[in-house]
Design a protein around this motif. Structure first.
Motif, PDB file in Angstrom:
ATOM      1  N   ASN A  21       0.809  -1.233   0.000  1.00 56.50           N
ATOM      2  CA  ASN A  21       0.000   0.000   0.000  1.00 56.50           C
ATOM      3  C   ASN A  21       0.830   1.264   0.000  1.00 56.50           C
ATOM      4  OD1 ASN A  21      -2.417  -1.229  -0.227  1.00 56.50           O
ATOM      5  ND2 ASN A  21      -3.014  -0.997   1.898  1.00 56.50           N
ATOM      6  N   SER A  23       0.924   3.519  -2.201  1.00 54.62           N
ATOM      7  CA  SER A  23       0.303   4.012  -3.426  1.00 54.62           C
ATOM      8  C   SER A  23       0.247   5.527  -3.522  1.00 54.62           C
ATOM      9  CB  SER A  23      -1.102   3.428  -3.562  1.00 54.62           C
ATOM     10  OG  SER A  23      -1.871   3.725  -2.423  1.00 54.62           O
ATOM     11  N   ASN A  26      -3.244   8.168  -3.858  1.00 56.78           N
ATOM     12  CA  ASN A  26      -4.450   7.414  -4.180  1.00 56.78           C
ATOM     13  C   ASN A  26      -4.554   6.195  -3.271  1.00 56.78           C
ATOM     14  OD1 ASN A  26      -6.629   6.118  -5.220  1.00 56.78           O
ATOM     15  ND2 ASN A  26      -5.923   6.157  -7.330  1.00 56.78           N
ATOM     16  N   LEU A  28      -7.023   4.412  -2.719  1.00 60.25           N
ATOM     17  CA  LEU A  28      -8.001   3.438  -3.191  1.00 60.25           C
ATOM     18  C   LEU A  28      -7.348   2.281  -3.933  1.00 60.25           C
ATOM     19  CD1 LEU A  28     -10.721   5.930  -4.449  1.00 60.25           C
ATOM     20  CD2 LEU A  28     -10.604   4.753  -2.249  1.00 60.25           C
ATOM     21  N   VAL A  29      -6.069   2.415  -4.244  1.00 58.14           N
ATOM     22  CA  VAL A  29      -5.339   1.376  -4.958  1.00 58.14           C
ATOM     23  C   VAL A  29      -4.537   0.560  -3.958  1.00 58.14           C
ATOM     24  CG1 VAL A  29      -3.610   0.889  -6.719  1.00 58.14           C
ATOM     25  CG2 VAL A  29      -5.188   2.807  -7.027  1.00 58.14           C
ATOM     26  N   GLU A  30      -4.751  -0.745  -3.958  1.00 55.46           N
ATOM     27  CA  GLU A  30      -3.967  -1.657  -3.122  1.00 55.46           C
ATOM     28  C   GLU A  30      -2.727  -2.045  -3.919  1.00 55.46           C
ATOM     29  OE1 GLU A  30      -4.779  -2.500  -0.011  1.00 55.46           O
ATOM     30  OE2 GLU A  30      -6.646  -1.371  -0.112  1.00 55.46           O
ATOM     31  N   TRP A  49      -7.859  -2.389  -7.550  1.00 57.95           N
ATOM     32  CA  TRP A  49      -8.707  -1.279  -7.153  1.00 57.95           C
ATOM     33  C   TRP A  49     -10.144  -1.566  -7.553  1.00 57.95           C
ATOM     34  CZ3 TRP A  49      -5.180  -1.238 -11.019  1.00 57.95           C
ATOM     35  CH2 TRP A  49      -5.622  -0.973 -12.322  1.00 57.95           C
ATOM     36  N   SER A  56     -13.857  -5.128  -9.551  1.00 60.46           N
ATOM     37  CA  SER A  56     -12.493  -4.670  -9.298  1.00 60.46           C
ATOM     38  C   SER A  56     -11.634  -4.952 -10.512  1.00 60.46           C
ATOM     39  CB  SER A  56     -11.893  -5.394  -8.092  1.00 60.46           C
ATOM     40  OG  SER A  56     -12.630  -5.111  -6.936  1.00 60.46           O
TER      41      SER A  56
END
Length: 100
Positions: A21, A23, A26, A28-30, A49, A56
Motif C-alpha cells: 500500500n 500508493s 491514491n 483506493l489502490v492496493e 482497485w 475490481s
C-alpha cells in the motif's frame, strides 16, 4: 502476505515483500511490491482497485533481470497466463454466486 519483509511464494516464484500500500495520494489502490529471488531475480508488482459496485480490476506486472530471465519467461509464460485466467474466472464465479 502480511508484512514488509515476509517471504512469499507466488506461482513458483520466491519473493520478499518490499512494499504494501505504498500508493501515494491514491489510497483506493492496493499495491504490493515483491522482490523476487528465485528462480530468477526481479520484481513483481500487484495492484488492485475497485472499479464499480461489486467489480475490481487487478494488474500483475514483473521485471526480471537475471541472466536466465528470458528462458524463465519463455517456459513460464503459458503457466502464468493459465493461472491468471483461472483466477479471473473464479472471481466471476464468486460474483455470480453472491448475486444468486
Amino acid at each position: 502476505m502480511n508484512r514488509v519483509g515476509d517471504t512469499v511464494e507466488l506461482h513458483g516464484l520466491t519473493a520478499i515483500v518490499e512494499r504494501i500500500n505504498d500508493s501515494g495520494p491514491n489510497e483506493l489502490v492496493e499495491v504490493v511490491l515483491l522482490r523476487v529471488s528465485g528462480p530468477v531475480d526481479g520484481y513483481v508488482g500487484l495492484l488492485a482497485w475497485e472499479t464499480g459496485v461489486d467489480t475490481s480490476t487487478a494488474v500483475v506486472a514483473g521485471r526480471f533481470f537475471s541472466d536466465d530471465a528470458s528462458t524463465y519467461i519463455e517456459h513460464a509464460r503459458d503457466s502464468w497466463k493459465k493461472w491468471l485466467d483461472e483466477l479471473a474466472a473464479e472471481a466471476v464465479d464468486l460474483r455470480r454466486s453472491a448475486t444468486a
